[in-house]
Scaffold this motif. Structure first.
Motif, PDB file in Angstrom:
ATOM      1  N   GLY A  26      45.912  -8.310   8.129  1.00 32.88           N
ATOM      2  CA  GLY A  26      46.017  -9.141   9.324  1.00 32.88           C
ATOM      3  C   GLY A  26      44.633  -9.266   9.954  1.00 32.88           C
ATOM      4  N   VAL A  27      44.477 -10.226  10.830  1.00 37.64           N
ATOM      5  CA  VAL A  27      43.163 -10.493  11.432  1.00 37.64           C
ATOM      6  C   VAL A  27      42.699  -9.284  12.245  1.00 37.64           C
ATOM      7  N   GLN A  28      41.488  -8.856  11.949  1.00 41.93           N
ATOM      8  CA  GLN A  28      40.885  -7.690  12.600  1.00 41.93           C
ATOM      9  C   GLN A  28      39.802  -8.172  13.560  1.00 41.93           C
ATOM     10  N   LYS A  29      40.131  -8.238  14.855  1.00 42.80           N
ATOM     11  CA  LYS A  29      39.173  -8.790  15.809  1.00 42.80           C
ATOM     12  C   LYS A  29      38.078  -7.802  16.207  1.00 42.80           C
ATOM     13  N   ASP A  30      38.219  -6.540  15.884  1.00 38.45           N
ATOM     14  CA  ASP A  30      37.180  -5.562  16.197  1.00 38.45           C
ATOM     15  C   ASP A  30      36.294  -5.241  14.996  1.00 38.45           C
ATOM     16  N   ILE A  31      36.311  -6.104  13.995  1.00 35.51           N
ATOM     17  CA  ILE A  31      35.400  -5.980  12.861  1.00 35.51           C
ATOM     18  C   ILE A  31      34.438  -7.162  12.920  1.00 35.51           C
ATOM     19  N   TYR A  32      33.163  -6.840  12.898  1.00 34.33           N
ATOM     20  CA  TYR A  32      32.108  -7.842  12.983  1.00 34.33           C
ATOM     21  C   TYR A  32      31.307  -7.826  11.690  1.00 34.33           C
ATOM     22  N   THR A  33      30.607  -8.910  11.422  1.00 33.70           N
ATOM     23  CA  THR A  33      29.777  -8.983  10.217  1.00 33.70           C
ATOM     24  C   THR A  33      28.385  -9.488  10.564  1.00 33.70           C
ATOM     25  N   VAL A  34      27.406  -8.929   9.847  1.00 33.36           N
ATOM     26  CA  VAL A  34      26.027  -9.406   9.960  1.00 33.36           C
ATOM     27  C   VAL A  34      25.440  -9.377   8.553  1.00 33.36           C
ATOM     28  N   GLY A  35      25.195 -10.554   8.020  1.00 40.04           N
ATOM     29  CA  GLY A  35      24.602 -10.656   6.694  1.00 40.04           C
ATOM     30  C   GLY A  35      23.126 -11.018   6.780  1.00 40.04           C
ATOM     31  N   LEU A  36      22.364 -10.484   5.850  1.00 42.41           N
ATOM     32  CA  LEU A  36      20.943 -10.847   5.719  1.00 42.41           C
ATOM     33  C   LEU A  36      20.860 -11.988   4.720  1.00 42.41           C
ATOM     34  N   LEU A  37      20.537 -13.175   5.208  1.00 44.00           N
ATOM     35  CA  LEU A  37      20.456 -14.342   4.343  1.00 44.00           C
ATOM     36  C   LEU A  37      19.076 -14.439   3.693  1.00 44.00           C
ATOM     37  N   PRO A  38      18.974 -15.116   2.561  1.00 46.10           N
ATOM     38  CA  PRO A  38      17.707 -15.165   1.822  1.00 46.10           C
ATOM     39  C   PRO A  38      16.513 -15.663   2.643  1.00 46.10           C
ATOM     40  N   GLU A  39      16.755 -16.575   3.565  1.00 45.47           N
ATOM     41  CA  GLU A  39      15.661 -17.134   4.350  1.00 45.47           C
ATOM     42  C   GLU A  39      15.290 -16.285   5.566  1.00 45.47           C
ATOM     43  N   GLU A  40      15.988 -15.167   5.775  1.00 44.79           N
ATOM     44  CA  GLU A  40      15.762 -14.318   6.943  1.00 44.79           C
ATOM     45  C   GLU A  40      14.893 -13.110   6.602  1.00 44.79           C
ATOM     46  N   SER A  41      14.214 -12.623   7.624  1.00 50.12           N
ATOM     47  CA  SER A  41      13.393 -11.423   7.498  1.00 50.12           C
ATOM     48  C   SER A  41      14.165 -10.222   8.054  1.00 50.12           C
ATOM     49  N   ALA A  42      13.603  -9.044   7.876  1.00 53.65           N
ATOM     50  CA  ALA A  42      14.202  -7.836   8.455  1.00 53.65           C
ATOM     51  C   ALA A  42      14.257  -7.962   9.977  1.00 53.65           C
ATOM     52  N   LYS A  43      13.234  -8.577  10.552  1.00 55.43           N
ATOM     53  CA  LYS A  43      13.211  -8.770  12.007  1.00 55.43           C
ATOM     54  C   LYS A  43      14.353  -9.686  12.447  1.00 55.43           C
ATOM     55  N   ASP A  44      14.588 -10.764  11.699  1.00 58.77           N
ATOM     56  CA  ASP A  44      15.708 -11.662  12.005  1.00 58.77           C
ATOM     57  C   ASP A  44      17.033 -10.909  11.941  1.00 58.77           C
TER      58      ASP A  44
END
Length: 107
Positions: A26-44
């Motif tokens: 079921g939908v989990q509203k207290d789970i978040y995601t943050v992906g590092l995309l190829p065009e992003e830096s560690a700072k981003d």
């Protein structure tokens, strides 16, 4: 959920894993995601991660790969004093286990 779970990864793995968990649990509203995309830096990635956790208490982070940029960025935040639990080697059973433990009131 008593705590908040943040899934971090290279690319969109974390987003797709959350979609799969939502499908099963079921939908989990207290789970978040943050992906590092190829065009992003560690700072981003750090900026995006900090925006995501801003205001959240009791944050647990599951990372795709120990030693990878997302995991290293969060490790640095922990070294700087942020109260974050960090685990690497993220997979679906880990996420489902977290969700089940939260429903049972276990920490």
């Amino acid at each position: 959920m008593a705590g908040h779970l943040v899934l971090i990864s290279h690319g969109r793995f974390c987003e797709e894993l959350k979609k799969s968990v939502d499908m099963i649990m079921g939908v989990q509203k207290d789970i978040y995601t943050v992906g590092l995309l190829p065009e992003e830096s560690a700072k981003d990635f750090r900026v995006n991660f900090e925006k995501t956790i801003n205001g959240l208490k009791k944050v647990t982070v599951l990372a795709d790969l120990m030693g990878g940029t997302p995991c290293n960025v969060v490790s640095q935040l922990i070294l700087e004093g942020k109260e974050i639990e960090l685990y690497a080697g993220m997979n679906m059973p880990m996420v489902i286990g977290f969700v089940n433990n939260q429903f049972l009131g276990e920490d």
